[in-house]
Write a protein that holds these residues in place. Sequence first.
Motif, PDB file in Angstrom:
ATOM      1  N   ALA A 100       0.834  -1.205   0.000  1.00 32.47           N
ATOM      2  CA  ALA A 100       0.000   0.000   0.000  1.00 32.47           C
ATOM      3  C   ALA A 100       0.869   1.256   0.000  1.00 32.47           C
ATOM      4  N   TYR A 101       1.913   1.247   0.815  1.00 32.64           N
ATOM      5  CA  TYR A 101       2.798   2.405   0.891  1.00 32.64           C
ATOM      6  C   TYR A 101       3.521   2.628  -0.433  1.00 32.64           C
ATOM      7  N   ALA A 102       3.932   1.534  -1.062  1.00 31.81           N
ATOM      8  CA  ALA A 102       4.608   1.648  -2.355  1.00 31.81           C
ATOM      9  C   ALA A 102       3.675   2.197  -3.428  1.00 31.81           C
ATOM     10  N   ALA A 103       2.377   1.895  -3.321  1.00 34.12           N
ATOM     11  CA  ALA A 103       1.421   2.381  -4.324  1.00 34.12           C
ATOM     12  C   ALA A 103       1.286   3.895  -4.294  1.00 34.12           C
ATOM     13  N   GLY A 104       1.408   4.489  -3.098  1.00 32.27           N
ATOM     14  CA  GLY A 104       1.385   5.940  -2.987  1.00 32.27           C
ATOM     15  C   GLY A 104       0.056   6.596  -3.310  1.00 32.27           C
ATOM     16  N   LEU A 105      -1.043   5.868  -3.190  1.00 27.43           N
ATOM     17  CA  LEU A 105      -2.350   6.416  -3.546  1.00 27.43           C
ATOM     18  C   LEU A 105      -2.936   7.247  -2.406  1.00 27.43           C
ATOM     19  N   ASP A 106      -3.609   8.338  -2.770  1.00 28.04           N
ATOM     20  CA  ASP A 106      -4.277   9.196  -1.788  1.00 28.04           C
ATOM     21  C   ASP A 106      -5.791   9.064  -1.884  1.00 28.04           C
ATOM     22  N   GLU A 107      -6.248   7.919  -2.316  1.00 24.37           N
ATOM     23  CA  GLU A 107      -7.674   7.646  -2.483  1.00 24.37           C
ATOM     24  C   GLU A 107      -7.947   6.248  -1.936  1.00 24.37           C
ATOM     25  N   PRO A 108      -9.204   5.919  -1.661  1.00 22.36           N
ATOM     26  CA  PRO A 108      -9.507   4.562  -1.196  1.00 22.36           C
ATOM     27  C   PRO A 108      -9.104   3.514  -2.228  1.00 22.36           C
ATOM     28  N   PHE A 109      -8.549   2.413  -1.743  1.00 18.87           N
ATOM     29  CA  PHE A 109      -8.136   1.315  -2.612  1.00 18.87           C
ATOM     30  C   PHE A 109      -7.998   0.053  -1.785  1.00 18.87           C
ATOM     31  N   ALA A 110      -7.641  -1.025  -2.434  1.00 20.77           N
ATOM     32  CA  ALA A 110      -7.394  -2.293  -1.743  1.00 20.77           C
ATOM     33  C   ALA A 110      -6.064  -2.855  -2.211  1.00 20.77           C
ATOM     34  N   VAL A 111      -5.495  -3.704  -1.389  1.00 20.43           N
ATOM     35  CA  VAL A 111      -4.291  -4.457  -1.751  1.00 20.43           C
ATOM     36  C   VAL A 111      -4.646  -5.932  -1.721  1.00 20.43           C
ATOM     37  N   ALA A 112      -4.200  -6.673  -2.721  1.00 19.61           N
ATOM     38  CA  ALA A 112      -4.463  -8.114  -2.773  1.00 19.61           C
ATOM     39  C   ALA A 112      -3.211  -8.832  -3.264  1.00 19.61           C
ATOM     40  N   THR A 113      -2.794  -9.858  -2.524  1.00 17.67           N
ATOM     41  CA  THR A 113      -1.673 -10.691  -2.946  1.00 17.67           C
ATOM     42  C   THR A 113      -2.173 -12.110  -3.194  1.00 17.67           C
ATOM     43  N   ASP A 114      -1.386 -12.876  -3.909  1.00 26.19           N
ATOM     44  CA  ASP A 114      -1.783 -14.240  -4.251  1.00 26.19           C
ATOM     45  C   ASP A 114      -1.692 -15.145  -3.025  1.00 26.19           C
ATOM     46  N   ALA A 115      -2.813 -15.742  -2.651  1.00 24.31           N
ATOM     47  CA  ALA A 115      -2.840 -16.663  -1.519  1.00 24.31           C
ATOM     48  C   ALA A 115      -2.861 -18.122  -1.975  1.00 24.31           C
ATOM     49  N   ARG A 116      -2.734 -18.337  -3.281  1.00 29.07           N
ATOM     50  CA  ARG A 116      -2.834 -19.675  -3.854  1.00 29.07           C
ATOM     51  C   ARG A 116      -4.249 -20.230  -3.614  1.00 29.07           C
ATOM     52  N   ARG A 117      -4.493 -21.457  -4.006  1.00 30.06           N
ATOM     53  CA  ARG A 117      -5.815 -22.090  -3.859  1.00 30.06           C
ATOM     54  C   ARG A 117      -6.932 -21.232  -4.451  1.00 30.06           C
ATOM     55  N   LYS A 118      -6.599 -20.396  -5.454  1.00 29.99           N
ATOM     56  CA  LYS A 118      -7.552 -19.495  -6.098  1.00 29.99           C
ATOM     57  C   LYS A 118      -8.149 -18.501  -5.108  1.00 29.99           C
ATOM     58  N   GLU A 119      -7.308 -18.059  -4.148  1.00 28.84           N
ATOM     59  CA  GLU A 119      -7.715 -17.065  -3.157  1.00 28.84           C
ATOM     60  C   GLU A 119      -6.695 -15.934  -3.121  1.00 28.84           C
ATOM     61  N   VAL A 120      -7.085 -14.836  -2.464  1.00 30.47           N
ATOM     62  CA  VAL A 120      -6.172 -13.704  -2.285  1.00 30.47           C
ATOM     63  C   VAL A 120      -6.167 -13.277  -0.824  1.00 30.47           C
ATOM     64  N   TYR A 121      -5.004 -12.807  -0.370  1.00 29.32           N
ATOM     65  CA  TYR A 121      -4.914 -12.086   0.888  1.00 29.32           C
ATOM     66  C   TYR A 121      -5.199 -10.625   0.562  1.00 29.32           C
ATOM     67  N   TRP A 122      -6.008  -9.957   1.377  1.00 28.54           N
ATOM     68  CA  TRP A 122      -6.394  -8.599   0.993  1.00 28.54           C
ATOM     69  C   TRP A 122      -6.733  -7.740   2.208  1.00 28.54           C
ATOM     70  N   ALA A 123      -6.764  -6.431   1.978  1.00 24.68           N
ATOM     71  CA  ALA A 123      -7.229  -5.461   2.972  1.00 24.68           C
ATOM     72  C   ALA A 123      -7.594  -4.182   2.227  1.00 24.68           C
ATOM     73  N   ARG A 124      -8.458  -3.391   2.851  1.00 24.91           N
ATOM     74  CA  ARG A 124      -8.869  -2.094   2.284  1.00 24.91           C
ATOM     75  C   ARG A 124      -8.094  -0.969   2.956  1.00 24.91           C
ATOM     76  N   TYR A 125      -7.853   0.106   2.192  1.00 23.88           N
ATOM     77  CA  TYR A 125      -7.090   1.259   2.666  1.00 23.88           C
ATOM     78  C   TYR A 125      -7.818   2.556   2.331  1.00 23.88           C
ATOM     79  N   ALA A 126      -7.686   3.536   3.228  1.00 22.29           N
ATOM     80  CA  ALA A 126      -8.197   4.874   2.941  1.00 22.29           C
ATOM     81  C   ALA A 126      -7.204   5.647   2.086  1.00 22.29           C
ATOM     82  N   ASP A 127      -5.931   5.377   2.312  1.00 21.76           N
ATOM     83  CA  ASP A 127      -4.836   5.949   1.532  1.00 21.76           C
ATOM     84  C   ASP A 127      -3.618   5.063   1.771  1.00 21.76           C
ATOM     85  N   SER A 128      -2.477   5.475   1.259  1.00 18.57           N
ATOM     86  CA  SER A 128      -1.302   4.596   1.297  1.00 18.57           C
ATOM     87  C   SER A 128      -0.758   4.355   2.703  1.00 18.57           C
ATOM     88  N   ARG A 129      -1.223   5.129   3.695  1.00 16.44           N
ATOM     89  CA  ARG A 129      -0.728   4.978   5.069  1.00 16.44           C
ATOM     90  C   ARG A 129      -1.785   4.443   6.031  1.00 16.44           C
TER      91      ARG A 129
END
Length: 217
Positions: A100-129
């Motif tokens: 999220a910090y690397a993305a540097g976004l100042d708007e709402p967004f989400a981060v998702a990484t590959d969790a395998r098994r056709k799933e993702v690890y994820w969380a929502r953000y208001a901004d990059s911090r």
Amino acid sequence: MLLLAVDTATPAVTVALHDGGSLLAAESAVDARRHGELLLPAVDRVLTGAGVKLDAVTDVVVGVGPGPYTGLRVGLVTALSFGSALGVPVRGLCTLDGLAYAAGLDEPFAVATDARRKEVYWARYADSRTRLTDPAVDRPAELAEALAGLPVVGAGGLLYPDAFPDARGPEHQSAAALAALAAAKLAAGGDFLPPLPLYLRRPDAQVPKNYKVVTPK
């Protein structure tokens, strides 16, 4: 201040050195099967590139996941070993927060990484911090409606474009971003996570059911 940051919670084996004001050196390689083989040589190259010795490190920063069991352990065990040997604090950060910090976004967004098994690890953000939700693991189709209209940063978004049409980079974790985030948090007196693994689910490797114990007669 001299921060050594490592993260192996994703396919990226990533290391960085930060002096609290700027990045001194960093290295990343993407190889989901060679975390243990790649991490220590990468640490050595980063230290050599910055012209410093390991005993100059004042803080160790480690991504605590979420991530797969085996890869995640490599970074955590290494970080804890360095902390113990050097007598310095080991500070945990959520791997998703680094992306999220690397993305540097100042708007709402989400981060998702590959969790395998056709799933993702994820969380929502208001901004990059600012993370709004605890990390979770779910199938992309189950998240499509909840995250509709939001940019989704990371490999998890890029893997499932039907569920996440506004998928964006960076694709992989960067210890450089993790170290910069840690430096900013230290300067502001922010809190860190304990250096303990955030798995969210059981390991892929399981003891077989109906396992028969054989004992000598």
